[in-house]
Design a protein around this motif. Structure first.
Motif, PDB file in Angstrom:
ATOM      1  N   TYR A 259      22.913  46.154  73.514  1.00 39.11           N
ATOM      2  CA  TYR A 259      22.567  47.954  73.386  1.00 39.11           C
ATOM      3  C   TYR A 259      23.443  48.542  72.352  1.00 39.11           C
ATOM      4  N   ASP A 260      22.806  49.322  71.542  1.00 40.17           N
ATOM      5  CA  ASP A 260      23.671  50.015  70.618  1.00 40.17           C
ATOM      6  C   ASP A 260      24.399  51.074  71.240  1.00 40.17           C
ATOM      7  N   LEU A 261      25.753  51.242  70.738  1.00 35.78           N
ATOM      8  CA  LEU A 261      26.588  52.270  71.542  1.00 35.78           C
ATOM      9  C   LEU A 261      26.455  53.428  70.648  1.00 35.78           C
ATOM     10  N   VAL A 262      26.453  54.610  71.566  1.00 35.26           N
ATOM     11  CA  VAL A 262      26.192  55.990  70.967  1.00 35.26           C
ATOM     12  C   VAL A 262      27.594  56.955  71.105  1.00 35.26           C
ATOM     13  N   LYS A 263      27.863  57.622  70.138  1.00 37.64           N
ATOM     14  CA  LYS A 263      29.336  58.342  70.061  1.00 37.64           C
ATOM     15  C   LYS A 263      29.041  59.424  70.894  1.00 37.64           C
ATOM     16  N   GLY A 264      30.004  59.692  72.023  1.00 38.44           N
ATOM     17  CA  GLY A 264      29.612  60.975  72.806  1.00 38.44           C
ATOM     18  C   GLY A 264      30.846  61.769  72.468  1.00 38.44           C
ATOM     19  N   ASP A 265      30.858  62.795  73.669  1.00 37.74           N
ATOM     20  CA  ASP A 265      31.954  63.500  73.457  1.00 37.74           C
ATOM     21  C   ASP A 265      33.640  62.840  73.996  1.00 37.74           C
ATOM     22  N   ASN A 266      33.263  62.006  74.702  1.00 39.76           N
ATOM     23  CA  ASN A 266      34.749  61.270  75.024  1.00 39.76           C
ATOM     24  C   ASN A 266      34.634  59.699  74.694  1.00 39.76           C
TER      25      ASN A 266
END
Length: 338
Positions: A259-266
């Motif tokens: 799975y590709d990681l997604v940049k979130g708020d945290n």
């Protein structure tokens, strides 16, 4: 940590130089340096993660790492995705002014036998470059594992480096070497994986949902030196880019998912709830368990400063890996007949 490489034992010649008392200059023996550095993280954070780490390596190189995130979970030393990549074994660092070098040679080589005596005489014949502008740079070791040979020859355990050096020695400390030392000192958080159902309640033919839990963000490590007017630094930045999970058995379809990681708020996250790929176990684990493995791939870049947001430099560094393994129990779904 000893500032100098040569141990002042009357005839202390550097490592790999052979035994100065016997004149055995085979290049395979010699007195290793006293406490040349070791693991910069030793005694400064251990395996707990979450906090910034600092330490030292060589004679005057400082290592500082950002907090690792991962909800304060455990960390491990970064593993290179390239099995052939090796960190520097040794390098030259600035050490002595001419007067300091004369004192060092006089005290360390007093009464030495060959070949150490000839080495000391060679430096005396050069008058230690007294009156010249520059510094004596000395070889330093990454750690006390001497199974890998240092490319520096005993004939030049120290080198003279003037301010305007026409051509640098290939083993002389540079930002690139600092970046490799920073990479080798980096600790990465182990993947904080949360499974649904829980690891002790996975079911046959039911897809296993995977999430990352907590503040999981990039990690950077700075190696720098500021000694006798020589200042340089390099910062490696490890950014998590993908999560790979392995069911731990061929009785799964599929056996692995990425799975590709997604940049979130945290920080960086993943939730496989709606993903096209979720590990599904085809048979129960019976009375045993399956070794479920999760690995994070980290894209590693470096810049020639203490600023993690500085421009990326070449040559590049290999990707890093951090892995976590846990045992999971898979049961048959019990049907109720009415």
């Amino acid at each position: 940590m000893a500032a100098g490489l040569v141990v002042a034992l009357g005839a202390g010649f550097p490592a790999y130089a052979g035994d100065p008392k016997t004149g055995d200059d085979t290049g395979t023996g010699g007195q290793p340096p006293a406490d040349p550095g070791g693991d910069p993280g030793a005694g400064s954070g251990g395996d707990s993660g979450g906090n910034s780490r600092s330490g030292s390596i060589g004679a005057h190189i400082q290592i500082n790492q950002s907090r690792t995130g991962g909800s304060g979970g455990s960390t491990s030393k970064a593993t290179s995705s390239n099995a052939d990549w090796k960190p520097p074994v040794c390098w030259y660092e600035p050490m002595y002014t001419p007067d300091e070098y004369e004192d060092f040679i006089d005290s360390s080589y007093k009464g030495a036998r060959e070949p150490a005596a000839s080495y000391a005489k060679k430096r005396a014949d050069e008058d230690y470059h007294k009156g010249d502008k520059g510094l004596w740079w000395q070889v330093q070791f990454r750690n006390d594992d001497y199974t890998d040979a240092c490319p520096v020859t005993p004939a030049n355990w120290e080198i003279w480096v003037p301010p305007a050096q026409p051509k640098a020695d290939p083993d002389q400390l540079t930002p690139e070497i600092l970046s490799e030392l920073a990479y080798n000192s980096t600790r990465l958080p182990k993947p904080p994986v949360v499974l649904s159902p829980t690891p002790d309640r996975l079911k046959v033919n039911l897809g296993t949902r995977v999430k990352l839990d907590g503040d999981f963000d990039r990690v950077w490590t700075t190696a720098d030196i500021d000694y006798k007017g020589v200042e340089m630094a390099a910062t490696t930045v490890a950014t998590p880019v993908a999560l790979r999970v392995d069911a731990g058995t061929s009785d799964a379809d599929p056996q692995t998912c990425t799975y590709d990681l997604v940049k979130g708020d945290n920080g960086y996250t993943v939730d496989s709830k709606d993903a096209a790929c979720n590990v599904t176990y085809l048979h129960s684990s019976g009375t045993g368990t399956y070794p479920f493995k999760a690995s994070i791939t980290w894209k590693v870049t470096w810049t020639d400063s203490a600023d993690p947001d500085g421009p990326a430099r070449q040559p590049g560094l290999p990707d890093g890996l951090s892995t976590y393994e846990q045992n999971v129990t898979v049961k048959e779904i019990q049907a109720v007949n009415r």
